[in-house]
Design a protein around this motif. Sequence first.
Motif, PDB file in Angstrom:
ATOM      1  N   ASN A 194     -29.868  14.639  31.162  1.00  0.00           N
ATOM      2  CA  ASN A 194     -30.729  13.330  31.154  1.00  0.00           C
ATOM      3  C   ASN A 194     -31.775  13.874  32.801  1.00  0.00           C
ATOM      4  N   SER A 195     -30.972  13.605  34.004  1.00  0.00           N
ATOM      5  CA  SER A 195     -31.909  13.866  34.691  1.00  0.00           C
ATOM      6  C   SER A 195     -32.750  15.333  35.423  1.00  0.00           C
ATOM      7  N   VAL A 196     -31.956  16.216  34.650  1.00  0.00           N
ATOM      8  CA  VAL A 196     -32.289  17.624  34.403  1.00  0.00           C
ATOM      9  C   VAL A 196     -33.085  18.104  33.338  1.00  0.00           C
ATOM     10  N   GLN A 197     -33.142  17.559  31.943  1.00  0.00           N
ATOM     11  CA  GLN A 197     -34.049  17.702  31.776  1.00  0.00           C
ATOM     12  C   GLN A 197     -35.245  16.721  31.433  1.00  0.00           C
ATOM     13  N   THR A 198     -35.690  16.196  31.847  1.00  0.00           N
ATOM     14  CA  THR A 198     -36.190  14.902  31.846  1.00  0.00           C
ATOM     15  C   THR A 198     -37.434  15.226  33.577  1.00  0.00           C
ATOM     16  N   PHE A 199     -38.508  14.605  33.177  1.00  0.00           N
ATOM     17  CA  PHE A 199     -39.943  14.432  33.390  1.00  0.00           C
ATOM     18  C   PHE A 199     -39.664  13.126  34.703  1.00  0.00           C
ATOM     19  N   PRO A 200     -40.025  13.492  35.922  1.00  0.00           N
ATOM     20  CA  PRO A 200     -40.764  14.295  36.583  1.00  0.00           C
ATOM     21  C   PRO A 200     -39.070  14.929  37.573  1.00  0.00           C
ATOM     22  N   SER A 201     -37.842  14.152  37.021  1.00  0.00           N
ATOM     23  CA  SER A 201     -36.406  14.900  37.816  1.00  0.00           C
ATOM     24  C   SER A 201     -36.274  16.372  37.649  1.00  0.00           C
ATOM     25  N   ASN A 202     -37.019  16.872  36.130  1.00  0.00           N
ATOM     26  CA  ASN A 202     -36.897  17.598  35.955  1.00  0.00           C
ATOM     27  C   ASN A 202     -37.690  19.450  37.245  1.00  0.00           C
ATOM     28  N   LEU A 203     -38.877  18.756  37.780  1.00  0.00           N
ATOM     29  CA  LEU A 203     -39.532  19.895  38.692  1.00  0.00           C
ATOM     30  C   LEU A 203     -38.423  20.339  39.806  1.00  0.00           C
ATOM     31  N   MET A 204     -37.518  19.010  40.249  1.00  0.00           N
ATOM     32  CA  MET A 204     -36.884  19.300  41.395  1.00  0.00           C
ATOM     33  C   MET A 204     -35.743  19.726  41.266  1.00  0.00           C
ATOM     34  N   ALA A 205     -35.017  20.030  39.634  1.00  0.00           N
ATOM     35  CA  ALA A 205     -33.953  20.303  38.678  1.00  0.00           C
ATOM     36  C   ALA A 205     -33.905  21.725  38.577  1.00  0.00           C
ATOM     37  N   SER A 206     -35.491  22.280  38.179  1.00  0.00           N
ATOM     38  CA  SER A 206     -35.596  23.420  37.942  1.00  0.00           C
ATOM     39  C   SER A 206     -35.845  24.272  39.547  1.00  0.00           C
ATOM     40  N   ALA A 207     -36.222  23.110  40.290  1.00  0.00           N
ATOM     41  CA  ALA A 207     -36.457  24.431  41.575  1.00  0.00           C
ATOM     42  C   ALA A 207     -35.423  24.469  42.693  1.00  0.00           C
ATOM     43  N   ALA A 208     -34.199  22.844  42.268  1.00  0.00           N
ATOM     44  CA  ALA A 208     -33.294  23.234  43.121  1.00  0.00           C
ATOM     45  C   ALA A 208     -32.090  24.576  42.158  1.00  0.00           C
ATOM     46  N   GLY A 209     -32.774  24.428  41.350  1.00  0.00           N
ATOM     47  CA  GLY A 209     -31.150  25.518  40.250  1.00  0.00           C
ATOM     48  C   GLY A 209     -30.378  24.992  39.567  1.00  0.00           C
ATOM     49  N   PHE A 210     -30.485  23.724  39.855  1.00  0.00           N
ATOM     50  CA  PHE A 210     -29.486  22.675  38.766  1.00  0.00           C
ATOM     51  C   PHE A 210     -29.342  22.539  37.135  1.00  0.00           C
ATOM     52  N   LYS A 211     -28.351  23.080  36.745  1.00  0.00           N
ATOM     53  CA  LYS A 211     -28.502  23.577  35.328  1.00  0.00           C
ATOM     54  C   LYS A 211     -27.881  22.733  34.851  1.00  0.00           C
ATOM     55  N   THR A 212     -28.370  22.389  33.104  1.00  0.00           N
ATOM     56  CA  THR A 212     -27.742  21.412  32.333  1.00  0.00           C
ATOM     57  C   THR A 212     -25.613  21.388  31.718  1.00  0.00           C
ATOM     58  N   ARG A 213     -25.081  21.148  31.587  1.00  0.00           N
ATOM     59  CA  ARG A 213     -24.074  21.306  31.529  1.00  0.00           C
ATOM     60  C   ARG A 213     -23.607  20.800  29.997  1.00  0.00           C
ATOM     61  N   LEU A 214     -22.497  21.729  29.012  1.00  0.00           N
ATOM     62  CA  LEU A 214     -21.863  21.132  28.018  1.00  0.00           C
ATOM     63  C   LEU A 214     -21.280  20.056  27.992  1.00  0.00           C
ATOM     64  N   LEU A 215     -21.530  19.189  26.665  1.00  0.00           N
ATOM     65  CA  LEU A 215     -20.251  18.370  26.972  1.00  0.00           C
ATOM     66  C   LEU A 215     -19.112  18.746  26.015  1.00  0.00           C
ATOM     67  N   LEU A 216     -17.934  16.963  26.092  1.00  0.00           N
ATOM     68  CA  LEU A 216     -16.584  18.765  25.550  1.00  0.00           C
ATOM     69  C   LEU A 216     -16.888  17.630  24.349  1.00  0.00           C
ATOM     70  N   GLU A 217     -16.626  18.619  23.021  1.00  0.00           N
ATOM     71  CA  GLU A 217     -16.569  18.244  21.915  1.00  0.00           C
ATOM     72  C   GLU A 217     -15.906  18.373  21.160  1.00  0.00           C
ATOM     73  N   THR A 218     -15.608  17.519  20.002  1.00  0.00           N
ATOM     74  CA  THR A 218     -14.016  17.781  18.997  1.00  0.00           C
ATOM     75  C   THR A 218     -14.700  18.909  18.286  1.00  0.00           C
ATOM     76  N   PRO A 219     -12.723  19.909  17.938  1.00  0.00           N
ATOM     77  CA  PRO A 219     -13.591  20.554  16.940  1.00  0.00           C
ATOM     78  C   PRO A 219     -13.254  20.157  15.363  1.00  0.00           C
ATOM     79  N   ALA A 220     -14.040  20.601  14.661  1.00  0.00           N
ATOM     80  CA  ALA A 220     -14.954  20.111  13.018  1.00  0.00           C
ATOM     81  C   ALA A 220     -13.092  19.566  12.683  1.00  0.00           C
TER      82      ALA A 220
END
Length: 183
Positions: free
Chosen positions: A144-170
């Motif tokens: 949420n911090s990496v993707q929402t405005f205005p923190s996403n501006l800092m995240a993209s400038a500093a190279g922060f990337k989103t991460r995958l959630l752990l999911e349960t297989p079908a």
Amino acid sequence: MIATIIIAAVLVIYLIAAYNGLVRRRNHADNAFATIDVMLKKRYDLIPNLVQTVKQYAEHEAGVLSEVVKLRNRAYSELTTDEKVKMDYDIRSVQRSFNVMVEQYPDLKASANFLHLQGSLNETEEQLAAARRTYNASVTDYNNSVQTFPSNLMASAAGFKTRLLLETPAEERANVNVKDLFK
């Protein structure tokens, strides 16, 4: 002139706070995964004891036991995070077969050693489930911090990337057919 300095100071303070917030959230997600890693290692260490106990009762069920041992013997410390998650899914799948096999041996179910080991493994699985929930909550907060405005501006400038959630297989989300377990 003073207004410009105040605006610049506020902007610098905001940028520092945004960056530090992103770092804290990323570190919290890393810590949450480390907790999962500790529980996976605990499970990894419990499996040989459980297998040894079961071997005394189920020599002819070598297929499931061999798969459990094979998964356990992988060099755990050399695995990447993604490989550890894949191994977790593989072990959960084999564990379901293992539990069905155990149901076929009443003497085994009555063994104090087996009951203790099975209880320890069940407790570890519950702790793993809680750790997965904590990890997913941490990653959601971080993403949420990496993707929402205005923190996403800092995240993209500093190279922060989103991460995958752990999911349960079908297949693990499907309803269990208890009738099949008694065959």
